[in-house]
Design a protein around this motif. Sequence first.
Motif, PDB file in Angstrom:
ATOM      1  N   LEU A  36      -5.871  -3.409  -5.858  1.00  0.00           N
ATOM      2  CA  LEU A  36      -4.811  -2.905  -4.781  1.00  0.00           C
ATOM      3  C   LEU A  36      -5.223  -3.415  -3.383  1.00  0.00           C
ATOM      4  O   LEU A  36      -6.539  -3.524  -2.951  1.00  0.00           O
ATOM      5  N   SER A  37      -4.380  -3.765  -2.392  1.00  0.00           N
ATOM      6  CA  SER A  37      -4.492  -3.807  -1.051  1.00  0.00           C
ATOM      7  C   SER A  37      -3.636  -2.913  -0.305  1.00  0.00           C
ATOM      8  O   SER A  37      -2.601  -2.483  -0.807  1.00  0.00           O
ATOM      9  N   PHE A  38      -4.041  -2.189   0.717  1.00  0.00           N
ATOM     10  CA  PHE A  38      -3.232  -1.271   1.364  1.00  0.00           C
ATOM     11  C   PHE A  38      -2.964  -1.418   2.884  1.00  0.00           C
ATOM     12  O   PHE A  38      -3.807  -2.042   3.507  1.00  0.00           O
ATOM     13  N   LYS A  39      -1.638  -1.068   3.190  1.00  0.00           N
ATOM     14  CA  LYS A  39      -1.460  -1.224   4.666  1.00  0.00           C
ATOM     15  C   LYS A  39      -0.950   0.343   5.189  1.00  0.00           C
ATOM     16  O   LYS A  39      -0.127   1.026   4.482  1.00  0.00           O
ATOM     17  N   PHE A  40      -1.518   0.713   6.166  1.00  0.00           N
ATOM     18  CA  PHE A  40      -1.053   1.899   6.667  1.00  0.00           C
ATOM     19  C   PHE A  40      -0.168   1.900   7.688  1.00  0.00           C
ATOM     20  O   PHE A  40       0.421   1.054   8.280  1.00  0.00           O
ATOM     21  N   VAL A  41       0.737   2.982   7.359  1.00  0.00           N
ATOM     22  CA  VAL A  41       2.180   2.852   8.024  1.00  0.00           C
ATOM     23  C   VAL A  41       2.286   4.518   8.805  1.00  0.00           C
ATOM     24  O   VAL A  41       1.796   5.399   8.417  1.00  0.00           O
ATOM     25  N   SER A  42       3.274   4.494   9.576  1.00  0.00           N
ATOM     26  CA  SER A  42       3.742   5.809  10.462  1.00  0.00           C
ATOM     27  C   SER A  42       2.717   6.600  10.689  1.00  0.00           C
ATOM     28  O   SER A  42       2.843   7.950  10.735  1.00  0.00           O
ATOM     29  N   LEU A  43       1.569   5.919  11.355  1.00  0.00           N
ATOM     30  CA  LEU A  43       0.501   6.827  11.639  1.00  0.00           C
ATOM     31  C   LEU A  43       0.821   7.469  12.907  1.00  0.00           C
ATOM     32  O   LEU A  43      -0.045   8.666  13.145  1.00  0.00           O
ATOM     33  N   ASN A  44       1.602   7.225  13.860  1.00  0.00           N
ATOM     34  CA  ASN A  44       2.078   7.748  14.977  1.00  0.00           C
ATOM     35  C   ASN A  44       2.593   9.146  14.540  1.00  0.00           C
ATOM     36  O   ASN A  44       2.391  10.341  15.051  1.00  0.00           O
ATOM     37  N   THR A  45       3.627   9.106  13.779  1.00  0.00           N
ATOM     38  CA  THR A  45       4.393  10.276  13.188  1.00  0.00           C
ATOM     39  C   THR A  45       3.152  11.290  12.584  1.00  0.00           C
ATOM     40  O   THR A  45       3.421  12.479  12.608  1.00  0.00           O
ATOM     41  N   PHE A  46       2.443  10.439  11.752  1.00  0.00           N
ATOM     42  CA  PHE A  46       1.323  11.335  10.823  1.00  0.00           C
ATOM     43  C   PHE A  46       0.411  12.158  11.915  1.00  0.00           C
ATOM     44  O   PHE A  46       0.114  13.271  12.033  1.00  0.00           O
ATOM     45  N   SER A  47       0.140  11.485  12.914  1.00  0.00           N
ATOM     46  CA  SER A  47      -0.882  12.001  13.975  1.00  0.00           C
ATOM     47  C   SER A  47      -0.168  13.225  14.537  1.00  0.00           C
ATOM     48  O   SER A  47      -0.671  14.362  14.743  1.00  0.00           O
ATOM     49  N   SER A 146       3.027   4.740  -0.940  1.00  0.00           N
ATOM     50  CA  SER A 146       4.506   4.296  -1.301  1.00  0.00           C
ATOM     51  C   SER A 146       4.787   4.212  -2.779  1.00  0.00           C
ATOM     52  O   SER A 146       6.036   4.478  -3.088  1.00  0.00           O
ATOM     53  N   ILE A 147       3.870   4.432  -3.555  1.00  0.00           N
ATOM     54  CA  ILE A 147       4.172   4.382  -4.854  1.00  0.00           C
ATOM     55  C   ILE A 147       3.615   5.596  -5.578  1.00  0.00           C
ATOM     56  O   ILE A 147       3.231   5.528  -6.638  1.00  0.00           O
ATOM     57  N   LYS A 148       3.583   6.638  -4.740  1.00  0.00           N
ATOM     58  CA  LYS A 148       3.430   7.853  -5.513  1.00  0.00           C
ATOM     59  C   LYS A 148       4.171   8.388  -6.659  1.00  0.00           C
ATOM     60  O   LYS A 148       5.402   7.905  -6.729  1.00  0.00           O
ATOM     61  N   ARG A 149       3.380   9.145  -7.547  1.00  0.00           N
ATOM     62  CA  ARG A 149       4.372   9.434  -8.743  1.00  0.00           C
ATOM     63  C   ARG A 149       5.173  10.675  -8.366  1.00  0.00           C
ATOM     64  O   ARG A 149       4.547  11.388  -7.368  1.00  0.00           O
ATOM     65  N   GLU A 150       6.349  11.073  -9.126  1.00  0.00           N
ATOM     66  CA  GLU A 150       7.117  12.105  -8.660  1.00  0.00           C
ATOM     67  C   GLU A 150       6.843  13.649  -9.089  1.00  0.00           C
ATOM     68  O   GLU A 150       7.279  14.424  -9.046  1.00  0.00           O
ATOM     69  N   VAL A 151       5.470  13.600  -9.775  1.00  0.00           N
ATOM     70  CA  VAL A 151       5.082  14.673 -10.732  1.00  0.00           C
ATOM     71  C   VAL A 151       4.952  15.909  -9.796  1.00  0.00           C
ATOM     72  O   VAL A 151       5.575  17.061 -10.164  1.00  0.00           O
ATOM     73  N   LEU A 152       4.156  15.866  -8.619  1.00  0.00           N
ATOM     74  CA  LEU A 152       3.898  16.900  -8.015  1.00  0.00           C
ATOM     75  C   LEU A 152       5.227  17.316  -7.094  1.00  0.00           C
ATOM     76  O   LEU A 152       5.730  18.479  -7.173  1.00  0.00           O
ATOM     77  N   PRO A 153       5.723  16.383  -6.382  1.00  0.00           N
ATOM     78  CA  PRO A 153       6.997  16.793  -5.566  1.00  0.00           C
ATOM     79  C   PRO A 153       7.929  17.590  -6.517  1.00  0.00           C
ATOM     80  O   PRO A 153       8.315  18.447  -6.242  1.00  0.00           O
ATOM     81  N   MET A 154       7.906  16.965  -7.555  1.00  0.00           N
ATOM     82  CA  MET A 154       9.215  17.527  -8.525  1.00  0.00           C
ATOM     83  C   MET A 154       8.764  18.820  -9.157  1.00  0.00           C
ATOM     84  O   MET A 154       9.632  19.885  -8.998  1.00  0.00           O
ATOM     85  N   ALA A 155       7.455  19.143  -9.506  1.00  0.00           N
ATOM     86  CA  ALA A 155       7.197  20.339  -9.889  1.00  0.00           C
ATOM     87  C   ALA A 155       7.264  21.468  -8.771  1.00  0.00           C
ATOM     88  O   ALA A 155       7.856  22.640  -9.135  1.00  0.00           O
ATOM     89  N   TYR A 169       0.856   5.072   3.573  1.00  0.00           N
ATOM     90  CA  TYR A 169       0.094   3.709   3.336  1.00  0.00           C
ATOM     91  C   TYR A 169       1.286   3.123   2.490  1.00  0.00           C
ATOM     92  O   TYR A 169       1.870   3.824   1.423  1.00  0.00           O
ATOM     93  N   GLN A 170       1.136   1.718   2.202  1.00  0.00           N
ATOM     94  CA  GLN A 170       1.793   1.116   1.150  1.00  0.00           C
ATOM     95  C   GLN A 170       0.944   0.239   0.330  1.00  0.00           C
ATOM     96  O   GLN A 170      -0.121  -0.212   0.948  1.00  0.00           O
ATOM     97  N   THR A 171       1.182   0.122  -0.869  1.00  0.00           N
ATOM     98  CA  THR A 171       0.266  -0.166  -2.004  1.00  0.00           C
ATOM     99  C   THR A 171       0.892  -1.533  -2.264  1.00  0.00           C
ATOM    100  O   THR A 171       2.297  -1.646  -2.666  1.00  0.00           O
ATOM    101  N   ALA A 172      -0.072  -2.703  -2.272  1.00  0.00           N
ATOM    102  CA  ALA A 172       0.548  -4.038  -2.923  1.00  0.00           C
ATOM    103  C   ALA A 172      -0.743  -4.592  -3.832  1.00  0.00           C
ATOM    104  O   ALA A 172      -1.840  -3.822  -3.835  1.00  0.00           O
TER     105      ALA A 172
END
Length: 261
Positions: A36-47, A146-155, A169-172
């Motif tokens: 996989l390669s990762f690209k970080f996004v939304s870091l200003n909002t995250f900060s 970006s491709i997290k599974r929905e298990v935790l949010p759904m539970a 981060y986005q996964t490609a």
Amino acid sequence: MRVLLLKEPRDEESGPDPYLKELESHGHKAALIPVLSFKFVSLNTFSDKLFQPEKHSGLIFTSPRAVEAVKMCLDMGGRREEWNKSIKDKWNSKSIYVVGKATGALVQSLGLKPLGEDTGTADVLSRLIIEREDTNIPPLFFPCGSIKREVLPMALRENGVPLETLTVYQTAEHPDLEKNLKNYFTEQGTPASIAFFSPSGVKFCLEVVRRLSGEQLNEIKFAAIGATTQDAMTAEGLCVSCTAEKPTAEHLAAAIATALQ
């Protein structure tokens, strides 16, 4: 015997990759190919969110990458001093949930105290969170990929535990994946065992692995880091020879060693 691990190498700062070390201790020659390669996004909002701990009742980290995003925010804004002086203690008065020991160790390097390192999967972690948290709390904050599974949010949603997520981060597919796999098979031949570490790893690698191993495919012992990855492999028609009891280097190496006996 040769074992191919389809995973990202450990950060060089933290020494040799434990998976390579464990397999070598069982007498096997292991190699890593990053998938996989990762690209970080939304870091200003995250900060902004990291520096307003009063708005959340805790943090959830299910991947080392999300913790890396925190480090980037601290370095990017030159805010490490402020973090060390006051912000990390405010977070430590709340719950900091993690999946797995690798993520837990990175969270500790930020000065935070992780809970749930032994859970191993998002499913088990969600049960721990539901046991510990009330429904009338400010939301838990979950920086994710970006491709997290929905298990935790759904539970959590189903049990009324408030949650706020942010994709950091986005996964490609790794740009050199196919080339690296071809080189490995050309130089080393077909490995005795191949280990997958994520459903996306299965998605990105399997077709190439099938093509390169040809008629020897059925001789390979395929290993999975955990149940989710095993399910993805089975869904693709792969025969899974072993699955790690827990998602650690020790457990995976022991499972592969047994399968290769």
